[in-house]
Design a protein around this motif. Structure first.
Motif, PDB file in Angstrom:
ATOM      1  N   TYR A 187       0.876  -1.258  -0.196  1.00 30.79           N
ATOM      2  CA  TYR A 187      -0.050   0.121  -0.031  1.00 30.79           C
ATOM      3  C   TYR A 187       0.906   1.134   0.085  1.00 30.79           C
ATOM      4  O   TYR A 187       2.105   1.089   0.108  1.00 30.79           O
ATOM      5  CB  TYR A 187      -0.813   0.093   1.420  1.00 30.79           C
ATOM      6  N   ILE A 188       0.353   2.317  -0.092  1.00 33.40           N
ATOM      7  CA  ILE A 188       1.173   3.858  -0.145  1.00 33.40           C
ATOM      8  C   ILE A 188       0.676   4.402   1.057  1.00 33.40           C
ATOM      9  O   ILE A 188      -0.248   4.465   1.698  1.00 33.40           O
ATOM     10  CB  ILE A 188       0.405   4.651  -1.507  1.00 33.40           C
ATOM     11  N   ARG A 213      -6.048   0.200  -5.533  1.00 31.93           N
ATOM     12  CA  ARG A 213      -7.372  -0.724  -5.879  1.00 31.93           C
ATOM     13  C   ARG A 213      -7.867  -1.346  -4.414  1.00 31.93           C
ATOM     14  O   ARG A 213      -6.702  -1.759  -3.638  1.00 31.93           O
ATOM     15  CB  ARG A 213      -7.103  -1.739  -6.836  1.00 31.93           C
ATOM     16  N   CYS A 214      -9.017  -1.689  -4.461  1.00 32.77           N
ATOM     17  CA  CYS A 214      -9.547  -2.454  -3.400  1.00 32.77           C
ATOM     18  C   CYS A 214      -9.521  -3.704  -3.774  1.00 32.77           C
ATOM     19  O   CYS A 214     -10.442  -3.850  -4.807  1.00 32.77           O
ATOM     20  CB  CYS A 214     -10.896  -1.621  -2.973  1.00 32.77           C
ATOM     21  N   LEU A 252      -6.238   0.421   0.536  1.00 32.58           N
ATOM     22  CA  LEU A 252      -6.099   0.379  -1.172  1.00 32.58           C
ATOM     23  C   LEU A 252      -4.655  -0.372  -1.423  1.00 32.58           C
ATOM     24  O   LEU A 252      -3.714   0.048  -0.682  1.00 32.58           O
ATOM     25  CB  LEU A 252      -6.298   1.588  -1.799  1.00 32.58           C
ATOM     26  N   THR A 253      -4.921  -1.397  -2.215  1.00 33.79           N
ATOM     27  CA  THR A 253      -3.452  -1.983  -2.716  1.00 33.79           C
ATOM     28  C   THR A 253      -3.019  -1.342  -3.925  1.00 33.79           C
ATOM     29  O   THR A 253      -3.446  -0.696  -4.693  1.00 33.79           O
ATOM     30  CB  THR A 253      -3.833  -3.421  -3.085  1.00 33.79           C
ATOM     31  N   TYR A 254      -1.395  -1.262  -3.556  1.00 39.28           N
ATOM     32  CA  TYR A 254      -0.616  -0.605  -4.743  1.00 39.28           C
ATOM     33  C   TYR A 254      -0.553  -1.341  -5.866  1.00 39.28           C
ATOM     34  O   TYR A 254      -0.065  -2.286  -5.553  1.00 39.28           O
ATOM     35  CB  TYR A 254       0.533   0.184  -4.067  1.00 39.28           C
ATOM     36  N   HIS A 255      -0.974  -0.688  -7.000  1.00 42.42           N
ATOM     37  CA  HIS A 255      -0.663  -1.613  -8.317  1.00 42.42           C
ATOM     38  C   HIS A 255       0.267  -0.858  -9.114  1.00 42.42           C
ATOM     39  O   HIS A 255      -0.164   0.212  -9.752  1.00 42.42           O
ATOM     40  CB  HIS A 255      -1.999  -1.784  -9.080  1.00 42.42           C
TER      41      HIS A 255
END
Ligand code: ADP
Ligand code: ZN
Ligand code: ZN
Length: 839
Positions: free
Chosen positions: A541-542, A570-571, A560-563
């Motif tokens: 994550y950020i 993104r969740c 939220l996940t960091y892509h």
């Protein structure tokens, strides 16, 4: 829960029945009864796909589950619109398996059907159609009628058509008979979601006309004809060089790729002339995803201890349905599987080998392909739906008598399984968490084998405690291999004390001196290193370095996940996404950093410590792409990477001869699993990752970095005494009521309003307390994630006694309780999610 079927229902094929119960791919509690029109009655059979109307407008594909003469009481039965199959797509054993799954895992049979049947087999009003890339109107065996041609013409112009498009083009209301016919003629493909669209790799290939291969004089004539035409002659010679058809005529059939034939600068127009003159012919070839090219290789001779285990397994199978093969890492379980599979296939039965998701792209599949060739199908979860239909149909037609696949391959239409093998049976990824059916593929596979009167072999170097327990109880047979194949010995373990090194100023960039020395030594000897970091269940994550802001989902209580590649946050629960902010939305700082994975940081540290070493990193980020994983493995195998840093995915069955050092970067992380399985999982994880080291002649070195190297668990892993470890853990599990001594059921209550969710969860809790079976009910507690998709959630955990009818009675009562609660107006939109054997 009342059984949907009685045993004799499966045998009932008597015609003259007026009604059929249809399994529909929707989450409703039961099957729906439809009228069988007179003209369809002679064809009706259990397992056929039929088209029916569901609700006002929807058209769905269903499966005939039962035929009878009883009209439904509560509604007027609608007629079956059409039958899609000549032969049942689904056999009675499968339906029986679905029914079992729905009952055991407490879900609806329609949900099982939805999971089981590739959407390409589920024509519905939501379907879309595309041209089948393998279809060629000119060579097709089946003539098309005017309306079919019209649809194909439209598909020439537009890539895809919806069900409604087709209706409009032809101006008719019932389009499915036409689409059905086009599917049968292999002219179109059906898909539901855009991602599922089929894009096969198609090669244009060239081969000699069969008449020419048939006689030598024909070829001489051809050579005479091309005399003085050097361009044509050159192509002909090149072809004969690549494809020596006169030594091996069967080679002509595969021909040669056109691009390859012309790559040395030969002219396309000369080739065209040769084709026109009937020397060559052109054909399209769909390239398989799994390399067909694998060189053929026989099964290896088994070593003495492998042979002993092999014999033992077979002896146990005489009296036991299931056998556990406990073989240390590198003991060569694959070769034993191969021998068993060969025997079963020779006897005419089918075999299914289940592998954990990620292991499927690795060496084991290549090895099996060498031995089993084209009779082996591979069923991968990253396949598009139409690729899955191919495997499905391959099993149906008998082309694949052996399938290697991920957990969903248990749904393939096997009709005579002789053996199911579950490799790495301890793997948590065999469990499907969401959506329903929330099944465990290992357990379901044992049931599937039971329905087929087949055998199940569970293989692992670190068996799950459930399986090990069953073996100690004599319920499963047990075979063991305690040493590695060949001269390889098990690795040597070292504990490196992080705290002690820090005090002595020996810690550099989080690495201990011992680990650095081992790595240095490996690099100097041109050996390879694997560094493992436990992912511990969370994603990158950020975070803002100044105010520690992190991106949160607007609908769920999660970060939220960091892509990295999509440059998005993104969740992972609801799919919500947003662009990565340039500056912190809270304080405006531009110091945003990635947190969580740890592997990036480790890679950075290693690149500073070993500047000449070539590094590779394998984690969710670098392998999101379909081939990312494979590419990294190929590079590692080719020696283009010296140190590979990775998460869980580097522990799964990799076999690289030059890896001599494995470092566990943060051993303490592995111990803190928030669950009763902490010990079991830690033991498995450390042993598995260590098992990648020293698989050939040089003994492997495993360095575990830890702040508490005295932790008892490390000692147990190092001693490698699995039985003793198991025995001690069992004492606790028994005392505190955990599996394998009880059955767990987790129930999640969800609602958009936190209070309602809580109230409903408590209501359920009170009702469950009244169920008259031996059990413990814990909770309800706020979910580990308190809110998902704007739904608040509460969890109850039920521990059920394993004896007698406890489970059946509990599930039956639970169905009623949930139905009654759902009738309470306040709880109408509450959702209850039941997870049997939740972990
Ligand atoms: P496991 O799955 O038990 O960890 P593998 O099946 O990966 O072990 O085998 C370890 C290595 O030993 C592989 O490289 C394999 O090719 C080799 N091997 C195992 N058994 C044999 C055999 N009977 N003959 C030749 N090589 C073998
Ligand atoms: Zn979300
Ligand atoms: Zn900030």
């Amino acid at each position: 829960m009342e059984s949907l079927f009685a045993e004799h229902d499966f045998l009932d094929k008597s015609s003259g029945n007026n009604f059929a119960d249809i399994i529909l791919p929707v989450p409703i509690p039961r099957m729906f009864t439809y009228k069988i029109p007179k003209n369809l009655q002679p064809q009706i059979q259990i397992g056929l796909r039929v088209i029916v109307q569901f609700g006002k407008k929807k058209v769905l594909t269903g499966i005939i589950g039962k035929v009878h003469n009883k009209p439904p009481q509560a509604y007027e039965a609608k007629p079956i619109l059409d039958i899609l199959d000549h032969q049942p797509s689904v056999n009675p054993l499968q339906i029986r398996f679905w029914v079992w799954m729905a009952e055991y895992y407490f879900c609806h049979i329609g949900e099982v059907m939805f999971a089981a049947l590739p959407s390409g087999l589920r024509l519905s009003s939501e379907s879309k159609v595309q041209l089948n890339p393998n279809f060629d109107a000119e060579t097709s065996k089946y003539p098309l009628d005017v309306r079919e041609e019209k649809i194909l013409e439209a598909l020439e112009k537009k890539d895809e058509l919806s069900y409604e498009d087709c209706e409009q083009i032809l101006g008719v209301k019932t389009i499915h008979p036409i689409l059905k016919s086009l599917v049968a003629k292999e002219a179109i493909l059906i898909f539901e979601r855009v991602q599922e669209k089929y894009t096969p790799k198609v090669e244009t290939r060239v081969r000699l006309h069969p008449d020419i291969v048939a006689s030598k004089s024909a070829l001489e004539t051809v050579f005479e004809a091309v005399q003085g035409k050097p361009k044509q002659e050159s192509i002909l010679l090149k072809f004969l060089r690549d494809v020596p058809v006169f030594q091996r005529p069967q080679l002509n059939e595969k021909g040669v790729d056109k691009a390859t034939l012309l790559e040395e600068g030969d002219s396309e127009s000369s080739l065209k002339t040769l084709i026109k003159n009937g020397v060559f012919e052109i054909f399209k070839h769909v390239v398989n995803r799994i390399e067909e090219e694998a060189a053929e290789r026989e099964a290896s001779e088994l070593s003495l201890s492998q042979q002993a285990a092999f014999e033992e397994i077979k002896t146990h199978f005489e009296t036991k349905q299931t056998v556990l093969l406990h073989g240390v890492t590198g003991s060569g379980k694959t070769e034993i599987y191969i021998k068993l599979i060969q025997e079963v296939l020779e006897s005419g039965s089918q075999v299914l080998l289940l592998l954990p998701e990620i292991a499927l792209t690795t060496q084991i599949v290549g090895r099996l392909k060498q031995v089993f060739g084209s009779q082996m199908g591979v069923y991968h979860s990253k396949y598009s739906d139409n690729e899955r239909v191919e495997v499905w149909n391959g099993v149906l037609s008998g082309r694949f008598s052996f399938v290697v696949g991920v957990r969903s391959s248990i749904f393939l239409p096997f009709d005579s399984l002789g053996m199911v093998i579950v490799d790495e049976e301890h793997e948590p990824s065999f469990k499907q968490f969401d959506p329903a059916p929330r099944f465990h593929a290992r357990d379901a596979a044992i049931m599937l084998a039971y329905f087929h009167q087949a055998r199940t072999l569970l293989g692992s170097a670190t068996p799950s405690f459930e399986s090990y327990f069953n073996a100690t109880q004599g319920k499963y047979g047990y075979a063991e291999i305690t040493h590695r194949f060949g001269d390889a010995s098990l690795p040597e373990y070292h504990l490196a004390n992080i705290s002690a090194d820090r005090k002595k100023n020996l810690l550099k960039l989080d690495s201990t001196r011992l680990l650095r020395e081992k790595i240095q030594n490996a690099l100097e000897n041109q050996q390879q290193v694997i560094i493992f970091q436990n992912r511990r269940g969370y994603s990158p994550y950020i975070q803002c370095e100044d105010c520690s802001w992190t991106g949160q989902c607007v609908q769920c209580d999660v970060s939220l996940t960091y892509h990295q590649f999509a440059e998005e946050l993104r969740c992972h629960y609801c799919g919500y996404k947003e662009k990565i902010p340039q500056a912190c939305p809270a304080c405006g700082s531009s110091q945003l950093t990635t947190q969580g994975m740890g592997t990036e940081r480790i890679e950075e540290s290693l690149s500073l410590l070993f500047p000449e070493a070539r590094l590779g990193r394998m984690d969710l980020d670098t392998t999101r792409n379909k081939y990312g994983y494979q590419r990294l493995l190929d590079e590692f195998a080719a020696g283009q990477i010296d140190i590979l840093v990775g998460t869980q995915m580097i522990t799964k069955g990799l076999d690289f001869g030059k890896v001599t050092v494995v470092g566990i970067w943060d051993g303490d992380r592995i111990l803190n699993f928030p669950d009763f399985r902490a010990g079991e999982r830690a033991y498995q994880q450390i042993t598995q990752v260590a098992g990648r080291a020293g698989r050939r002649d040089i003994q492997g070195q495993v360095v575990i970095q830890s702040r508490n190297p005295d932790n008892d668990l490390f000692g147990k892993v190092i001693r490698g005494d699995y039985f003793e470890f198991f025995r001690q853990e069992m004492i606790d599990r028994k005392k505190y009521y955990y599996p394998p001594f009880v059955k767990l059921v987790k129930i999640t209550t969800r609602h958009a309003d936190a209070k309602t969710a809580q109230k409903a969860a408590h209501a359920l809790h009170h009702q469950m307390a009244n169920i008259a079976v031996k059990k413990i009910v814990l909770g309800p507690e706020k979910g580990i994630i308190a809110r998902i998709k704007n739904q608040y959630q509460f969890e109850s955990l039920i521990k059920l006694d394993k004896q007698g009818t406890t489970q059946a009675v509990f599930k039956q009562s639970l169905t009623k309780i949930i139905e009654e609660l759902q009738a309470v107006p306040e709880f109408r939109s509450v959702r209850w999610i039941v997870d049997v054997d939740p972990s």
